[in-house]
Scaffold this motif. Structure first.
Motif, PDB file in Angstrom:
ATOM      1  N   GLY A  72       0.251   1.557  -3.543  1.00 46.60           N
ATOM      2  CA  GLY A  72      -1.142   1.965  -3.437  1.00 46.60           C
ATOM      3  C   GLY A  72      -1.333   3.460  -3.267  1.00 46.60           C
ATOM      4  O   GLY A  72      -2.291   4.031  -3.802  1.00 46.60           O
ATOM      5  N   TRP A  91       0.824  -1.201   0.000  1.00 44.54           N
ATOM      6  CA  TRP A  91       0.000   0.000   0.000  1.00 44.54           C
ATOM      7  C   TRP A  91       0.862   1.255   0.000  1.00 44.54           C
ATOM      8  O   TRP A  91       0.652   2.166  -0.794  1.00 44.54           O
ATOM      9  CB  TRP A  91      -0.950   0.031   1.199  1.00 44.54           C
ATOM     10  N   TYR A 120      -8.370  -0.292  -3.332  1.00 42.89           N
ATOM     11  CA  TYR A 120      -7.112  -0.781  -3.920  1.00 42.89           C
ATOM     12  C   TYR A 120      -6.970  -2.289  -3.717  1.00 42.89           C
ATOM     13  O   TYR A 120      -6.718  -3.038  -4.673  1.00 42.89           O
ATOM     14  CB  TYR A 120      -5.950  -0.042  -3.263  1.00 42.89           C
TER      15      TYR A 120
END
Length: 226
Positions: free
Chosen positions: A120, A116, A132
């Motif tokens: 992300g 992430w 996501y």
């Protein structure tokens, strides 16, 4: 004429903020799936997650924003930290479809947090944190690589298959040309490691890759057992 330092300062701030905004733009996603057998039989080995040995299937490695020139943004928002509370309802699917094999074995949170924060956050203009991870899980459902390869009589049986045959099988099954990445096992056999598919910026539609990752595979590669 004396320089207007106040104006210069404002211009520098605007330029900096503009650069931050640009860093969030991207052209497409690489959706990357990894074969666990090829990860685990290298010299470095692997560790199973705390939930146990993953199923013998391709697992998600990541959903990575990229530019058409081959470069990519990363770590776009240091303030946007991973929050597992946002994916509580996805956790069961994450453990199954997005397992970690790095050592020491873990519950996957460190791996997902890394994905992430590095990748992300550069897609936040299109997808928030839950979206996501949910998008990646949906793509995994859509792109069943193991079944596609089995339908072409390509099995994870330690056998060797031509790179061209593998690529054509995936293109037939998905409609799009994949990127194939290889690695070497402890005996230096070149083997099928990761498959890259390209997705539009919404994370919804497969597209033909604007650029494929540079990889080194032989003409024949091994599909190892797991």
């Amino acid at each position: 004429m004396k320089p207007n330092f106040s104006l210069l300062f404002k211009l520098l701030i605007l330029q900096y903020l503009s650069g931050l905004c640009l860093s969030r733009d991207f052209d497409f996603f690489y959706f990357v799936q990894q074969w666990p057998g090829a990860y685990c039989n290298t010299k470095q080995g692997c560790c199973y997650p705390k939930t146990g040995k993953p199923t013998a299937d391709f697992g998600i490695h990541g959903l990575w924003p990229n530019y058409k020139d081959g470069s990519w943004p990363s770590n776009c928002d240091p303030d946007s930290v991973f929050d597992k509370c946002q994916i509580t309802e996805l956790m069961s699917s994450m453990n199954k479809k997005w397992p970690t094999l790095s050592c020491p074995g873990s519950n996957g949170v460190r791996f997902w947090s890394y994905e992430w924060e590095k990748h992300g956050t550069c897609a936040e203009s299109e997808l928030d944190q839950r979206e996501y991870f949910e998008t990646a899980l949906n793509l995994k459902e859509k792109i069943n690589l193991l079944q596609i390869l089995k339908d072409a009589d390509i099995e994870p049986d330690d056998g060797f298959y031509s790179l061209d045959r593998i690529s054509k099988a995936i293109k037939k099954g998905t409609g799009f040309t994949p990127g194939i990445e290889c690695n070497k096992d402890s005996a230096h056999n070149i083997q099928l490691y990761q498959v890259y598919m390209c997705v539009d910026t919404s994370g919804t539609n497969l597209i033909e890759c604007p650029i494929l990752p540079r990889t080194q595979c032989g003409s024949d590669i091994q599909f190892p057992k797991f």
